[in-house]
Structures are given as C-alpha cells and as structure tokens.
Write an enzyme that holds these catalytic residues in place. Structure first.
Site, short mmCIF file in Angstrom:
data_model
loop_
_atom_site.label_atom_id
_atom_site.label_comp_id
_atom_site.label_asym_id
_atom_site.label_seq_id
_atom_site.Cartn_x
_atom_site.Cartn_y
_atom_site.Cartn_z
CG ASP A 306 -2.16 0.85 1.00
OD1 ASP A 306 -3.16 0.68 1.71
OD2 ASP A 306 -2.12 1.73 0.11
CD GLU A 513 -6.77 5.85 2.67
OE1 GLU A 513 -6.71 5.73 1.44
OE2 GLU A 513 -5.77 5.75 3.39
#
Ligand code: GLC
Length: 739
Positions: A306, A513
């Site tokens: 990621d 997020e």
C-alpha cells in the site's frame, strides 16, 4: 537440375524460418503461455530493469505541477519510464489527468505507454487505479454505491455486472488494474473505511468480493486486487492504521475466508495491509506474505504494497532502522511490488540490496516474474493502449447509469416505518416539507473516492439530488416546500404549519481513510437539532440519512416515524431515494452491518460468540419493505450423515399490497461444538421478486464445509450434533450423525 533448385528453395525456407524464430523471442509470442513468456523475458533483463519492474510510481510524480497535477513532464517521463524503466504507474485518489474527461485519461495513459516503448525491452506499463465504486476518478462516470451499499443489496449478480461494466470503462482509458475489492471484514464502524467494506460478515464479504472480481476480470483485460491483506479493519478503537491484535482464531474465522473466496474467483493480485497484525507490520510479515498467502492459500498472483508502506516500516512502525532495511524486510517477507510511490531511489536501493545479497536475486526474480505474468495475461504486450473513442462511449453510458440506479435502489435500507408514513401517497399526503441541505447535495450521495480521494464537488458530479429527483417525480396535487436549514422553534413551527409530512435529509460529510475515523458516530449537531425541532412540531416525520456507516442516533425517538438509510449510494442515489420515498420502488435492502445503540457497545458484531451480548439498535440483516413477506413450510431433513450436504426449503409469500424483492437470509447455529460458536451465522442468501399474492419455494443446499468449524487446534472439522436453521423468523433443527 529441378531437384537441385527444389533443395535450394527448401534450404532457404528453413533458414528463413530459423532466422524468424531466432528474431522472434518467446516473450513476444502471444501464443506462448504467460509463464513461458515471463521466464524468457526475465532471462533477458538486467538487474536495473528488474528493480524497475517491481517499482510503482504515482502519476503526480510525472506531472509538471507535481502535487498540482497538470500535463505530463517530459523530463520526468524520461527519468521514470526510460531511465528507471518503472513497471507500474498508479493514479492515487487524486491522480487525474490535466483534463479529467475520458479522452484526457486516454491521452495521459497513451503517452505513458509511448514513453515506455523507448526502453530497450519495450515492456508496457501496468497502470493501476482505485476504481472502487465505478470508474470513480473520471468526471462523468457512473458512480455506484460504495461497497457497504453494494453489500446491502445482497445482489451478487448485480454486483458482478457492475464489475464487468466498469472493467470495460477502466481498460478503455488505458488502465489495467483496479485496487478493488476491499475484502476487509468490518469490525468497528468508528473506522473511517467501513463504507469501503462489504460489512461485518465474512461469508457476505467473500460472496460480494468474489462477485466484483469475477466481474472485473471477466474480460481478462483488467486485474482485480483484493485488499488489504490481512486484518486491516481490526485496528484498535476503529482508528485507521492503528495496531491490530487478534487471535489466530479470529484471523482464520473472520479475516481469511473472504480471501479464500476471492482466490477461488481467480483474484489476480492483493494489496498488503498498512497496519500491524499482532505487532508485526503486514508489509514485514513473512508469515502473512509467504506462509499464509503463498504456502497455505496457494496464491500465485501479484502482491503490491500500500501507499509508501515499505518506507513506513522504518519511519512509522520502526521495525527497520533504515530505508534499506525496510526494503529488504518487505521483499524478503514476500512483497512483489513497492507502491513507493514518489521516490525513484527506492529502485536503486533494491538493486544495491540484491548486489550485496541481502535480497536474494531469486526473490527479486520471483517478484519480477509475477509482474510480467500479470502483464502477459492482460495482453499488454499486444495492446497496452487506451481507446479514447471507446472510453467516451462507455463512460457515463445509459447502461452503466441504469445499473448504478438499480443497485442504488437495492442498496437502500428502510429501517423504520411506523403508521406506514412512507411511501408518500397522494391519497394521504397533500403537502410535504423537505428540510436539510444534504437534500441538494450530490457529493454527499457519492462519498469518498469520487473524482477526488476525499470526495467530489457537486459540480463535478452528473446526477440528480434527492430534492431534484423528488420535485421531478412528485405526483400532481402534492405541494413540496424546502428549507436547507431549520435552526429554531419558531422557524420549525412556521414551516411545518399545514404540512402532512416532513422529510429531514441528513448526512455524514464524505471523507477518506483516517480522515473519516469517528469516535462518536454522530451526525453534526446542527442536523440533530434540526430533527429535534421538526419532531417537536408534532407533524409526521420521516428521516433520510446518507452516511458511510451505521451511526448512533439519540434523536431517533418515537416522534421519528420512518428512517431510510443510504450508504453513499452514488450519483443515481438521489433518484433512487426519491423513488423509494414516493413508492415507485419498494425498498429491499438489508443491513450488512449492525447499528449499535451506543459507541460504548463497540466492538459488537452479530456473529459474535453466543456467550457475548448482542444488543443492537438494528441488527445485521434488518430491513423493511412496503409489503409483507410471509414464510412457511421450512423443511430440513431430521438427520443427515456427517459429510453429506443438507437441503433446506422454505416457502415465501408476498402477503402484502405491492410487489417487491425479498432477500431470503439463511442463518445457521451449531448447537453444541468443541469451540463456542456464534448465536447465528449467515450461510446462504438469495434475492427474489414476488408480485402481491405470489408464493415461491426457495431451496438451499448447505455443504459439509458450511457446517464445519475450526476446532481447538484451528483445524477445519465437521462435528456431529444438533444444528438449527433460522430463516425468515422460522427455525428448524436437524441432527448430523456420525457414520
Ligand atoms: C491508499 C489506500 C489503498 C489504495 C491506495 C492507492 O492509501 O489504503 O486502499 O488502493 O492508497 O490509492
């Protein structure tokens, strides 16, 4: 003489054939297998070319304005794509072309591929993007419900169709890899990414995730990416990227099953979890990335990091003293590609680590081969380019918008509807008051990962707001008034005078997020106050909420007669909500996640162990309809032999006045087991449509695996004993006998 000439001709022909064969290497032979082509190409690559292939750079690095975006910068195109021969480019949540339109995307990706052709081996670039609820980075694209809404549809076929349609749009813009689906199992709605999950049930997450993968990969032109491997959603207190500590039992009962389903569906890649699992960052975990992912699950696809998470092993997790140590740790753990995503020096560092033997070249070769196999499977060597005309035709097409509207409708969950205050009917309603500025918003309907990482501006979204859609569909004879805000009693009284129904439209501001983490799970105070003020007028009150998760609702008292929930339903969501409010569509969504009464109850999931307390405001699977579905004749065999399937049948009748879809949910309980089991677990479901009065038999078959548990040693086992089936309010027991 003739014989001599013939021999010469044959000899010349063979020579030319050999020449062609020698000139035409295996890796350029489209008929050879992806593995053979990758092996051949790998053998031709230098160390520098290899480390380039496993390096992923984000598009901003190539743009003239850097974080300001804009046109591509020839100097950086040269450096990234030719000097470093980087193998993959991504568009992060805000990575868009200078002109954000289908043709603008095609132009940008085609330029990137043209530059890649300047390299020695001309290896095409693998371009990735977060197409997570449509081709959501592109202005004008159909924006589908976020995953939590997709899960609420309990419509795997519809979700698979979404994947197929979106894959065509993605590839037409020259993009070959979507960082979807999220396979994280929701554990705590305080987590800012709950809306990106398919909810709290591992089975449902697996079914929906596999559907998206089959859809996206159906044409072989786009590769899906299951994320974030593994256990990312279990971060403590629901704080994004917080440490997660959970038992291996929880890992195997909750977090692993969706990946098994995804791999059975042919998942091409995974993205690694940014967080720690039991103290070990997933990006540094050889146990997760090699033992579990490769040796146990048998996954042969590509593992990408990621965002900047390799470097974070040193800077954030502090499990590496230097950047070199971090890179070595990640690749030796089993990572294949580093989403750096800005620092080209990462490639140099990896090359040096290989030269020093700290990262074995065999490990690098394994990673490079997986990248190359993916590219060959996607046909990139034959056709890496975008098709601008096709992109313009597909993106925002009527077909995609129709499907987005269908899934938006199916995603809406009617949580409460007392005195049948909904739907709005001309027979009983002459005037409606709509309050709340969310009613005018398109950006609230779409949520994060829409044109921009943290959400779009209204003007960037094509679609109808809730208010606009209501006005466009309101039956003759019904008046509609609108107030964006109500801030005091006098204003509320004045507005509600003579009104038959008040509709308050509330919403959670989209964000992405960690920015969307919430410790209170509350709507903004002004919205809660507005509901109270309208409730105090005593007029019938229906509330619509657009949010990214369940919320805590102290305002939801007896004075709120109806409550309709939308999990960021997309740019067709306004239309869908209006159609439900007006009874043009009979709501059928079911909750893929329970609603807590208070934050203090968290974490709380429906399939907790039966010894735990489950006391939600609205349970997993809850959802009302404008009609009534009656279940009868639930049948299961009294006894079945261990290892044999179990057939279950039930009759479902539409006993109400209007047609509708019913989601039939089959739950199972293992009454006595060697390990304490959940009070109930979802094992099967189907969505059926019934006209008023229509009755249908619904059949399920449970496999021995469906009846299995993980025993004390975490080994899958089917144990004899009593089981209970729960279906539509009915129960039936059966006995599994040994031998
Ligand atoms: C983000 C997200 C991940 C996404 C990636 C690329 O940080 O964690 O889900 O795919 O970066 O945008």
């Amino acid at each position: 003489m003739k014989r001599k000439v013939l021999l010469i001709v044959v000899a010349l022909f063979c020579a030319s054939l050999v020449a062609i064969c020698e000139e035409r290497p295996v890796y350029l032979d489209a008929n050879a297998s992806p593995e053979a082509r990758a092996e051949d190409l790998l053998a031709r690559m230098t160390l520098e070319e290899k480390v380039g292939q496993v390096t992923q750079i984000e598009i901003h690095r190539l743009q003239k304005g850097f974080w300001g975006g804009g046109e591509l910068d020839p100097d950086w195109l040269q450096k990234v794509l030719v000097d470093y021969a980087v193998g993959s480019i991504l568009s992060g949540g805000d990575g868009v072309p200078a002109k954000n339109a289908p043709a603008g995307w095609a132009k940008m990706t085609n330029t990137i591929q043209e530059w890649a052709q300047k390299t020695r081996l001309k290896i095409p670039v693998l371009y990735g993007i977060d197409a997570v609820h449509g081709h959501n980075g592109v202005v004008g694209a159909a924006i589908y419900p976020h995953n939590l809404g997709m899960a609420a549809t309990f419509d795997p076929a519809g979700v698979e169709e979404y994947g197929r349609l979106t894959a065509d749009e993605v590839r037409a813009t020259g993009i070959h890899w979507t960082f979807a689906p999220v396979l994280d199992v929701a554990r705590d709605p305080r987590w800012g990414r709950t809306v990106e999950t398919f909810g709290e049930d591992p089975y449902l997450v697996g079914v929906m995730g596999a559907s998206v993968i089959r859809g996206f990969q159906s044409t072989g032109k786009v590769m899906a990416c299951g994320k974030h491997f593994l256990g990312y959603s279990a971060a403590e207190n629901g704080l994004d990227r917080n440490p997660a500590d959970f038992s291996e039992r929880a890992l195997r009962e909750i977090h692993l099953p969706p990946y098994r389903a995804a791999m059975e569906a042919g998942l091409g890649s995974i993205m690694v979890n940014s967080g720690e699992v039991n103290g070990v960052p997933a990006h540094a975990s050889r146990w997760l990335l090699t033992e579990v992912l490769r040796n146990e699950l048998g996954f042969t696809g590509l593992a990408v990091s990621d965002w900047e998470d390799v470097a974070k092993l040193a800077s954030y997790h502090r499990v590496a003293g230097t950047l070199d140590e971090a890179i070595a740790r990640a690749y030796n753990a089993g990572l294949d590609m580093n989403m750096v995503p800005m620092d080209l020096a990462a490639a140099d560092r990896l090359a040096n680590l290989v030269r020093k033997g700290i990262v074995p070249e065999a490990r690098l070769d394994e990673a490079v081969k997986r990248v190359l196999v993916a590219k060959f499977k996607l046909g990139l060597f034959e056709d890496p380019f975008a098709d601008p005309a096709r992109a313009e035709k597909l993106i925002g097409s009527p077909e995609s918008r129709d499907l987005a509207r269908r899934l938006a409708r199916e995603s809406l969950v009617l949580l409460k509807n007392e005195n049948e205050v909904l739907p709005i009917s001309p027979k009983k309603i002459k005037s409606v008051l709509v309050v709340g500025q969310v009613a005018e918003s398109l950006s609230y309907l779409c949520g994060p990962w829409t044109v921009h990482w943290r959400g779009a501006r209204d003007e960037e979204i094509v679609g109808q707001s809730i208010l606009g859609a209501l006005k466009a569909r309101l039956p003759a004879g019904i008046r509609l008034a609108y107030l964006p805000r109500v801030t005091n009693k006098a204003e509320a009284e004045r507005a509600a005078r003579g009104v038959d129904l008040v509709i308050a439209v509330l919403g959670e501001k989209p964000d992405a997020e960690g920015n969307a983490d919430s410790q209170e799970l509350r709507l903004p105070p002004d919205q809660e106050e507005m509901v109270r003020l309208m409730a105090e007028t005593g007029r019938p009150l229906a509330v619509v909420v657009v949010a990214g998760r369940p919320l805590v609702m102290p305002w939801l008292d007896t004075r709120v007669s109806a409550l309709l929930w939308a999990f960021y339903p997309g740019n067709e969501g306004g239309t869908a909500i209006a159609e439900v409010l007006l009874g043009m569509y009979n709501p059928s969504g079911r909750l893929p996640i329970g609603f807590p009464k208070s934050v203090g109850q968290l974490p709380q999931v429906y399939n907790c162990r039966r010894t735990a307390r489950y006391d939600p405001l609205f349970p997993f699977g809850h959802g009302l309809s404008y009609t009534k579905f009656a279940y009868s004749e639930l049948k299961v065999p009294e006894r079945v032999r261990l290892g044999m399937p179990v057939t279950v049948s039930v009759k479902v009748k539409n006993a109400g006045p209007v047609a509708g879809d019913e989601v039939v949910l089959l739950f199972l309980r293992d009454e006595v087991a060697s390990v304490t089991q959940p009070a109930k677990s979802l094992r099967a479901f189907t969505r059926i449509h019934l006209a008023p009065g229509e009755e249908r038999a619904v059949n399920f078959t449970l496999s021995p695996e469906d009846l299995s548990i993980l025993d004390e040693d975490l080994k899958p086992v089917q144990e004899p004993g009593w089981f209970t089936i729960f279906l539509g309010g009915l129960e039936a027991r059966f006995f599994v006998a040994e031998g």
